[in-house]
Design a protein around this motif. Structure first.
Motif, PDB file in Angstrom:
ATOM      1  N   LEU A 117       3.157   0.419 -65.813  1.00 25.72           N
ATOM      2  CA  LEU A 117       3.082   1.439 -66.850  1.00 25.72           C
ATOM      3  C   LEU A 117       4.003   2.581 -66.451  1.00 25.72           C
ATOM      4  N   LEU A 118       4.907   2.935 -67.340  1.00 30.72           N
ATOM      5  CA  LEU A 118       5.889   3.985 -67.081  1.00 30.72           C
ATOM      6  C   LEU A 118       5.700   5.142 -68.060  1.00 30.72           C
ATOM      7  N   GLN A 135       6.148   1.556 -71.645  1.00 33.51           N
ATOM      8  CA  GLN A 135       6.113   3.019 -71.655  1.00 33.51           C
ATOM      9  C   GLN A 135       4.799   3.415 -72.302  1.00 33.51           C
ATOM     10  N   VAL A 136       4.121   4.379 -71.700  1.00 34.81           N
ATOM     11  CA  VAL A 136       2.851   4.863 -72.232  1.00 34.81           C
ATOM     12  C   VAL A 136       2.978   6.352 -72.541  1.00 34.81           C
ATOM     13  N   GLY A 152      -0.298  13.139 -64.322  1.00 32.46           N
ATOM     14  CA  GLY A 152       1.121  13.348 -64.587  1.00 32.46           C
ATOM     15  C   GLY A 152       2.034  12.402 -63.823  1.00 32.46           C
ATOM     16  N   ALA A 153       1.509  11.280 -63.374  1.00 34.59           N
ATOM     17  CA  ALA A 153       2.319  10.300 -62.647  1.00 34.59           C
ATOM     18  C   ALA A 153       3.422   9.745 -63.538  1.00 34.59           C
ATOM     19  N   ARG A 154       4.483   9.260 -62.905  1.00 40.41           N
ATOM     20  CA  ARG A 154       5.580   8.616 -63.638  1.00 40.41           C
ATOM     21  C   ARG A 154       5.365   7.110 -63.744  1.00 40.41           C
ATOM     22  N   VAL A 155       4.493   6.546 -62.855  1.00 36.78           N
ATOM     23  CA  VAL A 155       4.286   5.100 -62.822  1.00 36.78           C
ATOM     24  C   VAL A 155       2.865   4.790 -62.358  1.00 36.78           C
ATOM     25  N   GLU A 156       2.341   3.693 -62.863  1.00 35.94           N
ATOM     26  CA  GLU A 156       1.086   3.106 -62.400  1.00 35.94           C
ATOM     27  C   GLU A 156       1.270   1.601 -62.454  1.00 35.94           C
TER      28      GLU A 156
END
Length: 127
Positions: free
Chosen positions: A80-81, A109-110, A116-120
């Motif tokens: 997830l970006l 893209q979410v 506030g992360a950029r990736v999961e």
């Protein structure tokens, strides 16, 4: 682990370090989405996608080690970006953690990620 990549010439070839599909045997380990939190500090290692991707995957790696396995047992991931424009940079770091046969993968893209992360990144592994 005896993972086998499945690749059909009748479907589009993979455009990165992932397989069209993986045939896996064994017991599943379902790894929850890993945010890029450094357990030593409780914070993100940086604001850039590279350091955040590396931390998310390092978190995944140590969870798998705790389960008695490693990244080669991962058969599927979901990335997830916060911004799909980060895809290429994420992909470059992602490829450092996996080798063939690459896990099956989806990337999206979410609207927003926790803290506030950029990736999961979440995963399914088989042992």
């Amino acid at each position: 682990m005896n993972n086998q990549a499945i690749a059909s010439p009748k479907a589009p070839a993979a455009v990165g370090p992932y397989s069209q599909a993986i045939r896996a045997e064994g017991v599943s380990i379902n790894i929850s989405g890993q945010l890029p939190i450094d357990p030593a500090t409780g914070k993100f290692p940086g604001d850039d996608i590279e350091s955040q991707t590396r931390q998310s995957l390092t978190n995944m790696k140590v969870i798998l080690e705790e389960a008695g396995t490693d990244m080669s047992s991962v058969v599927e991931t979901t990335v997830l970006l916060a911004d799909i424009a980060d895809f290429a940079a994420m992909n470059a770091v992602y490829s450092e953690f996996f080798s063939e046969p690459y896990p099956a993968r989806a990337a999206f893209q979410v609207g927003a990620l926790p803290l506030g992360a950029r990736v999961e990144i979440k995963a399914v592994a088989r042992i």
